[in-house]
Scaffold this active site. Structure first.
Site, PDB file in Angstrom:
ATOM      1  N   THR A 191      -5.130   8.446  -5.943  1.00  0.00           N
ATOM      2  CA  THR A 191      -5.016   8.720  -4.513  1.00  0.00           C
ATOM      3  C   THR A 191      -4.028   9.846  -4.239  1.00  0.00           C
ATOM      4  O   THR A 191      -4.263  10.694  -3.372  1.00  0.00           O
ATOM      5  CB  THR A 191      -4.580   7.446  -3.774  1.00  0.00           C
ATOM      6  OG1 THR A 191      -5.538   6.419  -4.048  1.00  0.00           O
ATOM      7  CG2 THR A 191      -4.510   7.677  -2.279  1.00  0.00           C
ATOM      8  N   GLU A 198       0.809  -1.218   0.000  1.00  0.00           N
ATOM      9  CA  GLU A 198       0.000   0.000   0.000  1.00  0.00           C
ATOM     10  C   GLU A 198       0.844   1.271   0.000  1.00  0.00           C
ATOM     11  O   GLU A 198       0.486   2.269  -0.614  1.00  0.00           O
ATOM     12  CB  GLU A 198      -0.918   0.013   1.229  1.00  0.00           C
ATOM     13  CG  GLU A 198      -2.113  -0.919   1.128  1.00  0.00           C
ATOM     14  CD  GLU A 198      -3.152  -0.426   0.152  1.00  0.00           C
ATOM     15  OE1 GLU A 198      -4.105   0.231   0.555  1.00  0.00           O
ATOM     16  OE2 GLU A 198      -2.994  -0.708  -1.058  1.00  0.00           O
TER      17      GLU A 198
END
Length: 367
Positions: free
Chosen positions: A235, A181
């Site tokens: 993101t 991540e």
């Protein structure tokens, strides 16, 4: 969110030194790989395995970077095979399939979210004598706000762990997923933890990692209406829109709403959950204008009877909640129409329940 780029993670928090030299925050810092956790290299128990990991909704309004949940019916699959053609201790990605721009994803395991997580688990297990071949089946669109990268990482981590007999616990698997991540959006666990654990998960601390699973009552009905427009919200871009500092009034407000949200989950109070979910005054006001039609979509959801609505993760997916599946279908239709009318974006809606299980093995072939 599933396109892994090698980049310096956006740092929302800057470490602040207290009287001793240890930092207060470890959020979004690049941490080294965890050492091998076993004294002896495990033997594979299966020739091949297949694992699934669900989609996730992170933040849930005021729970930015510390609260998320898993939703059923949507997710990624990873198939893993012991492959003598792959060098011992290494992993090869043989195939990536899916209908959502999956061709954008690299087959280099060092640049792929599933590959990174798989490598981390192999390191933790101390695998040196066996090579593995991985196939990724994307069920989630990239950059959707549904935890696409986390689903790939979670499914891969579970697959590697299970093919060697499930030696690692969920906390180790979360650490492996976090290594993946951080390549995408920073060192935060509000997608990867619920993807692995299922249900609602609160991240109380990162160093040491401290995860709290919040149990939503089994006898209560919670319906998520997920509406995803044809629009990608990277993101990194969505994090760049966030304020570096916030005022005390907004801090107090969001803290109270986050507390109410956690209480509502534990009580099974969907009305209170929806009210808190809709009440973010810090993150959503900065991100919503970047998603065409989002503000109108939220209004349409509430007018259609939703108990609450916000942005799922970094977006662009909008998530509404209700306690009735039939009502959820109607809410979804109104939200899709609002995206088209006010944002000029086509969108698709799905009505889903809470996934209480998380990533799991779905099939295996013994050796």
């Amino acid at each position: 969110m599933a396109v892994c780029h090698h980049q310096v993670p956006f740092k929302l928090f800057t470490p602040i030194p207290p009287p001793n030299p240890k930092p207060i925050f470890r959020c979004n810092l690049s941490l080294p790989s965890r050492p091998t956790l076993l004294t002896a290299e495990p033997e594979p128990l299966y020739t091949s395995v297949k694992a699934f990991a669900p989609a996730t909704v992170a933040n849930l309004g005021p729970g930015f970077d510390f609260l998320g949940c898993a939703v059923d019916g949507l997710g990624d699959f990873v198939s893993l095979t012991v492959d003598p053609q792959v060098l011992p201790g290494e992993i090869s990605i043989s195939e990536i399939s899916g209908d959502h721009n999956s061709k954008k994803l690299s087959k280099n395991p060092l640049w792929n979210c599933a590959g990174i997580a798989a490598i981390e688990v192999m390191k933790m297990l101390g695998v040196r004598s066996v090579g593995l071949s991985l196939s990724l089946q994307k069920g989630l669109p990239l950059g959707s706000g549904l935890g696409s990268s986390a689903a790939s990482a979670a499914a891969a981590a579970v697959a590697v762990n299970e093919i060697f007999g499930g030696k690692l616990g969920v906390e180790e698997l979360v650490h492996a997923g976090l290594k993946s991540e951080e390549k995408v959006s920073g060192y935060h666990a509000d997608n990867i933890a619920p993807a692995l654990m299922g249900g609602f998960v609160l991240i109380q601390n990162y160093e040491p990692l401290d995860l709290l699973r919040l149990s939503f009552p089994l006898d209560k009905e919670l319906i998520f209406v997920l509406v995803s427009p044809e629009f990608e919200a990277p993101t990194k871009k969505m994090r760049a829109a966030l304020p570096a500092e916030i005022g005390m009034a907004h801090h107090v407000w969001n803290s109270s709403q986050a507390g109410a949200l956690v209480a509502a989950v534990l009580l099974g109070d969907v009305a209170r959950l929806g009210k808190a979910l809709s009440s973010d005054k810090i993150v959503e006001p900065k991100r919503a204008p970047l998603i065409p039609g989002m503000e109108a979509v939220k209004k349409a959801a509430i007018e259609a009877g939703a108990l609450g609505c916000t942005i799922s993760g970094a977006g662009p997916t909008a998530v509404a909640v209700t306690d009735n599946a039939e009502k959820g279908k109607e809410i979804g239709e109104r939200m899709v129409a609002a995206f088209l009318k006010d944002g000029n974006l086509k969108a698709v809606a799905s009505v889903n329940r809470l996934d209480r299980v998380g990533a799991r093995l779905v099939s295996s072939i013994p050796r």
